[in-house]
Scaffold this active site. Sequence first.
Site, PDB file in Angstrom:
ATOM      1  N   LYS A 295      44.365 -10.451  19.321  1.00  0.00           N
ATOM      2  CA  LYS A 295      43.085 -10.767  19.075  1.00  0.00           C
ATOM      3  C   LYS A 295      42.074 -10.915  20.330  1.00  0.00           C
ATOM      4  O   LYS A 295      40.940 -10.385  20.246  1.00  0.00           O
ATOM      5  CB  LYS A 295      42.991 -12.267  18.422  1.00  0.00           C
ATOM      6  CG  LYS A 295      43.374 -12.312  16.930  1.00  0.00           C
ATOM      7  CD  LYS A 295      43.657 -13.703  16.599  1.00  0.00           C
ATOM      8  CE  LYS A 295      44.207 -13.967  15.059  1.00  0.00           C
ATOM      9  NZ  LYS A 295      44.419 -15.060  14.566  1.00  0.00           N
TER      10      LYS A 295
ATOM     11  N   GLN B 299      44.322 -21.353  15.740  1.00  0.00           N
ATOM     12  CA  GLN B 299      45.781 -20.509  15.590  1.00  0.00           C
ATOM     13  C   GLN B 299      46.778 -21.117  14.463  1.00  0.00           C
ATOM     14  O   GLN B 299      47.165 -22.159  15.045  1.00  0.00           O
ATOM     15  CB  GLN B 299      46.283 -19.677  16.902  1.00  0.00           C
ATOM     16  CG  GLN B 299      47.490 -18.878  16.495  1.00  0.00           C
ATOM     17  CD  GLN B 299      46.915 -17.454  15.751  1.00  0.00           C
ATOM     18  OE1 GLN B 299      46.102 -16.926  16.020  1.00  0.00           O
ATOM     19  NE2 GLN B 299      47.709 -17.062  14.599  1.00  0.00           N
TER      20      GLN B 299
ATOM     21  N   ASP C 246      37.245 -17.893  10.987  1.00  0.00           N
ATOM     22  CA  ASP C 246      38.473 -17.629   9.801  1.00  0.00           C
ATOM     23  C   ASP C 246      38.067 -17.798   8.453  1.00  0.00           C
ATOM     24  O   ASP C 246      38.683 -17.601   7.676  1.00  0.00           O
ATOM     25  CB  ASP C 246      39.538 -18.610  10.372  1.00  0.00           C
ATOM     26  CG  ASP C 246      40.453 -18.017  11.174  1.00  0.00           C
ATOM     27  OD1 ASP C 246      40.620 -16.338  11.055  1.00  0.00           O
ATOM     28  OD2 ASP C 246      41.474 -18.494  11.725  1.00  0.00           O
TER      29      ASP C 246
END
Length: 303
Positions: A49, A92, A115
């Site tokens: 990422k 994460q 997200d």
Amino acid sequence: MPVILDGRALAQVIRQELAQAAQGITPAPHLAIVLIGDHPASHTYVRQKIRACHEVGFRTTCIEKAQITEAALLALVEDLNRAADIDGLIIQLPLPPHINLPRVIQQIHPAKDVDGLHALNYGCMARNLPAHVPATPLGILTLLARYQIETLGKHCVVVGRGAIVGAPLSILLSRNAYPGNATVTLCHRHTHDLARFTQQADILVAAVGQPRLITASMVKRGALVIDVGITRVQDDTARAGYRLQGDVDFEEVAPHCSHITPVPGGVGPMTVVALLSNTLRAAQQNRCPTADSHTKSAQSHHI
């Protein structure tokens, strides 16, 4: 032979588009990533990422904590919420078992939740209102749209009802939009006779994390198959000692399909560019908070 839905090649094209779009934003979009613990796969995904962000000209901040209490993590998230120069924030996953994941997700400000997991974003997504859409489902929609896959009236069977992929994807594919307007069946671990449902699918999505769950006998000839699963399985012949295996038995299933995603190189790269697209959208909205319709259009462009 089926058409291979090449997420890696398509992601490269979209990253170029995102890089061009980001040139008009000053300062550059800024993504913060919180990484807890020493989960090897998580460190790999975070590096991917960060690398993708740098490729498109985004700024990144990675905050790593070997150990942290839930209270300290909630406080950290609130600090990042208040940081005016941070546009997007992700935690994460997975988190250590002592941390309540829903509580942490709800602590993220919805405008920074790139997200797309906050309840407000989830609700707006379901109502087809401007929102950050969960990254993996958004990546799958983008893949379908860029390959010009027809979804209207198709029977889509999603195997896996997880809050990150299966559940939101089932909502998105049934919305009155493109890609969407499909008839969606959502299967899960308590579904009896799973093959009876998967054999009916025009579009079959496997998202359970169970290697080779989907075999050729479970797939209708000519179906489109999307494999979200990615599991490390031991392989002594591989340099790393393992290989990545999807939920679909690719070698067995592929000859029966019209289209199929590989693992790796299918959904994974599209998830990352969807995260970048959400971060761009967050940056645009951060610079111009009333631009909901504009940012929705910008996201749709990348789909």
